[in-house]
Design an enzyme around this catalytic site. Sequence first.
Site, PDB file in Angstrom:
ATOM      1  N   GLU A 139       2.191   1.745  -3.368  1.00  0.00           N
ATOM      2  CA  GLU A 139       1.152   2.239  -4.263  1.00  0.00           C
ATOM      3  C   GLU A 139       0.930   3.738  -4.070  1.00  0.00           C
ATOM      4  O   GLU A 139       0.785   4.489  -5.051  1.00  0.00           O
ATOM      5  CB  GLU A 139      -0.154   1.473  -4.031  1.00  0.00           C
ATOM      6  CG  GLU A 139      -1.259   1.842  -5.003  1.00  0.00           C
ATOM      7  CD  GLU A 139      -2.565   1.111  -4.741  1.00  0.00           C
ATOM      8  OE1 GLU A 139      -3.533   1.365  -5.492  1.00  0.00           O
ATOM      9  OE2 GLU A 139      -2.626   0.298  -3.789  1.00  0.00           O
ATOM     10  N   LYS A 155     -15.883 -10.082   6.937  1.00  0.00           N
ATOM     11  CA  LYS A 155     -14.805 -10.917   6.434  1.00  0.00           C
ATOM     12  C   LYS A 155     -15.333 -12.241   5.881  1.00  0.00           C
ATOM     13  O   LYS A 155     -14.709 -12.857   5.003  1.00  0.00           O
ATOM     14  CB  LYS A 155     -13.785 -11.178   7.542  1.00  0.00           C
ATOM     15  CG  LYS A 155     -12.955  -9.956   7.913  1.00  0.00           C
ATOM     16  CD  LYS A 155     -12.039  -9.550   6.775  1.00  0.00           C
ATOM     17  CE  LYS A 155     -11.179  -8.365   7.120  1.00  0.00           C
ATOM     18  NZ  LYS A 155     -10.317  -7.947   5.996  1.00  0.00           N
ATOM     19  N   SER A 203      -7.458   1.749  -3.198  1.00  0.00           N
ATOM     20  CA  SER A 203      -6.238   0.960  -3.335  1.00  0.00           C
ATOM     21  C   SER A 203      -6.584  -0.409  -3.904  1.00  0.00           C
ATOM     22  O   SER A 203      -7.636  -0.979  -3.608  1.00  0.00           O
ATOM     23  CB  SER A 203      -5.577   0.783  -1.963  1.00  0.00           C
ATOM     24  OG  SER A 203      -4.557  -0.178  -2.027  1.00  0.00           O
ATOM     25  N   CYS A 248     -11.436  -2.041  13.594  1.00  0.00           N
ATOM     26  CA  CYS A 248     -11.660  -3.478  13.766  1.00  0.00           C
ATOM     27  C   CYS A 248     -11.885  -3.869  15.216  1.00  0.00           C
ATOM     28  O   CYS A 248     -12.555  -4.867  15.496  1.00  0.00           O
ATOM     29  CB  CYS A 248     -10.475  -4.262  13.207  1.00  0.00           C
ATOM     30  SG  CYS A 248     -10.092  -3.903  11.481  1.00  0.00           S
ATOM     31  N   CYS A 290      -8.659  -2.216   3.135  1.00  0.00           N
ATOM     32  CA  CYS A 290      -8.549  -3.396   3.995  1.00  0.00           C
ATOM     33  C   CYS A 290      -9.845  -3.725   4.721  1.00  0.00           C
ATOM     34  O   CYS A 290      -9.962  -4.795   5.316  1.00  0.00           O
ATOM     35  CB  CYS A 290      -7.418  -3.206   4.998  1.00  0.00           C
ATOM     36  SG  CYS A 290      -7.485  -1.655   5.898  1.00  0.00           S
ATOM     37  N   GLU A 303       0.827  -1.209   0.000  1.00  0.00           N
ATOM     38  CA  GLU A 303       0.000   0.000   0.000  1.00  0.00           C
ATOM     39  C   GLU A 303       0.862   1.260   0.000  1.00  0.00           C
ATOM     40  O   GLU A 303       0.568   2.236  -0.702  1.00  0.00           O
ATOM     41  CB  GLU A 303      -0.949  -0.007   1.198  1.00  0.00           C
ATOM     42  CG  GLU A 303      -2.026   1.051   1.143  1.00  0.00           C
ATOM     43  CD  GLU A 303      -3.159   0.768   2.101  1.00  0.00           C
ATOM     44  OE1 GLU A 303      -4.321   0.950   1.717  1.00  0.00           O
ATOM     45  OE2 GLU A 303      -2.877   0.346   3.247  1.00  0.00           O
ATOM     46  N   GLU A 348     -16.266 -11.279   2.421  1.00  0.00           N
ATOM     47  CA  GLU A 348     -15.072 -10.986   1.631  1.00  0.00           C
ATOM     48  C   GLU A 348     -14.415 -12.268   1.136  1.00  0.00           C
ATOM     49  O   GLU A 348     -13.990 -12.356  -0.022  1.00  0.00           O
ATOM     50  CB  GLU A 348     -14.081 -10.195   2.473  1.00  0.00           C
ATOM     51  CG  GLU A 348     -12.806  -9.832   1.726  1.00  0.00           C
ATOM     52  CD  GLU A 348     -11.774  -9.161   2.617  1.00  0.00           C
ATOM     53  OE1 GLU A 348     -11.073  -8.251   2.125  1.00  0.00           O
ATOM     54  OE2 GLU A 348     -11.671  -9.549   3.809  1.00  0.00           O
ATOM     55  N   GLU A 386     -13.513 -12.938  -6.843  1.00  0.00           N
ATOM     56  CA  GLU A 386     -12.145 -12.619  -7.257  1.00  0.00           C
ATOM     57  C   GLU A 386     -11.097 -13.046  -6.233  1.00  0.00           C
ATOM     58  O   GLU A 386      -9.887 -12.928  -6.497  1.00  0.00           O
ATOM     59  CB  GLU A 386     -12.015 -11.117  -7.533  1.00  0.00           C
ATOM     60  CG  GLU A 386     -12.164 -10.223  -6.330  1.00  0.00           C
ATOM     61  CD  GLU A 386     -13.578  -9.745  -6.077  1.00  0.00           C
ATOM     62  OE1 GLU A 386     -13.755  -8.670  -5.475  1.00  0.00           O
ATOM     63  OE2 GLU A 386     -14.523 -10.454  -6.498  1.00  0.00           O
TER      64      GLU A 386
END
Length: 510
Positions: free
Chosen positions: A197, A274, A235, A429, A215, A194, A277, A282
């Site tokens: 990037e 999660k 990102s 989180c 994230c 990250e 996710e 993908e």
Amino acid sequence: MGSNRLSRRNFLKLVGGAGLFGTGILAAGCSGKTAGGKGWIPSQYEGTGNWQAQVKGRIAIASSNVSIERNDSKCILCGQCIEVCKKVMSVYGSYELPLKKDIPCVNCGQCSLWCPTGAITEKNNITDVVKVLEDQNKYVIVQTAPATKVALGEEFGMEPGSIVEGKQVAALRALGFDAVLDTCFSADLTIMEEAAEVLYRLKNVQNTLPQFTSCCPGWVKFCEYYYPDLLEHMSSCKSPQQMLGAVAKTYYATKMGINPANIVSVAIMPCTAKKAEAKRSEMNASGKEIGNEHMMDVDLVLTTRELARLIKLKQIDMTNLDNQEYDSILGESTGAGKIFGVTGGVTEAAVRTLYYYATKKTPPASLLNWQEVRGLKGVKEATVDVPGFGTVKVAVCHGLKNARVILKQVREKKSPWQFIEFMACPGGCIGGGGQPKSAVPPTDDVRTARIASLYKMDAQQSKKRLSYQNDEINTLYKEFFQEPLSEKAEHLLHTHYQDKSNLFTAKKDL
């Protein structure tokens, strides 16, 4: 007899409609206070509720939802799920009716934290995990997110924020996992990618600044739903959970001599999103790598609460376990990886490494205790002077209603920032929808205790506090990825998110 039975919900409807409980005693857990009154809804979320005390309704949950579910027999129609979904997450009521396809949900699970009766819970995957642990043909690995290390103990009578990292590792080994790995390792890996990037965008692609963090899957889905025109700012980095899953079934499998098809990858997360996710189509980069697109990077996700139930189910005495260390190869982490679990932590960790990338110098002490991005203020702003780039401006927000404030400025081209951290859940989180219900609804006291412990782990317990100091990360790049943003890193550690605004009609006045 069954046909004459009066269900709990119907009883509450009946007495509520008759006005027999005007003080709201049933809805407020026999406190004598009106549900939605002072002390019931945290004041930072617009004060008290405004529904009638007796029966207020509930959010809709699709049967296909892979993150949360509801037991109708426990629902008392108290409206707490509506409060958090509307006032904190700004999802409830943000779309027109009738729906086009499905019930909009970002899978955050905050409704399960706020539900006073336990009617709304995470989708239970405990049985699935027990089954694979009993399968002798499977090599079952598990990773643990940083926020679980300062919350799991609450399920066993410990004070909020108690650090149980070593005990958690020991408990997972006692449950029979073949390898216990650390999501903080892949948080360091995420930072390496990250920060690289951000540096690339600062040098080359000014039109896609600011860069959004990626994230938090609840936030990502929210952006896909309501702000798809801003996805170019997102990102491309996968979350630490998904990065570790991809690396485990490729690099780790090769190093350990294990057929990746025999690996079952389990994640212990503070977050119900999660679960969703891990099932995104993908998230199968490791499968593509070996020619099996049906193989997912992460197979099963348990919340912190589910892990506690599993430990209790197996009668493991969590409080008396001796501390144990994570396995090697994917088990080392730095303090930067640990603070990923708090609002502002991703930004602080990323800027530490960005500074090093840009200058090849150790970041100043102020960036190891960056107070401007810490704390529970809904939107935080800070600046840092990076030699060679000048002043870099960052913003941090948590709670998706706060995200709308920042996103409006970005959409109107009024954003002064180069980097923006978004987290769906209040506190980040540590306040995730899968965390222990140590207060109902969650309170800032509990959040603050957990946050303080993660910063303590960074400052006092971590020998290294900068992601690029992680020896296992450096070995991973040397032997496998070569460098951040390499072709292999792009394939396994990065992705691109999708416009999902066509699934419903968002209200335009938000």
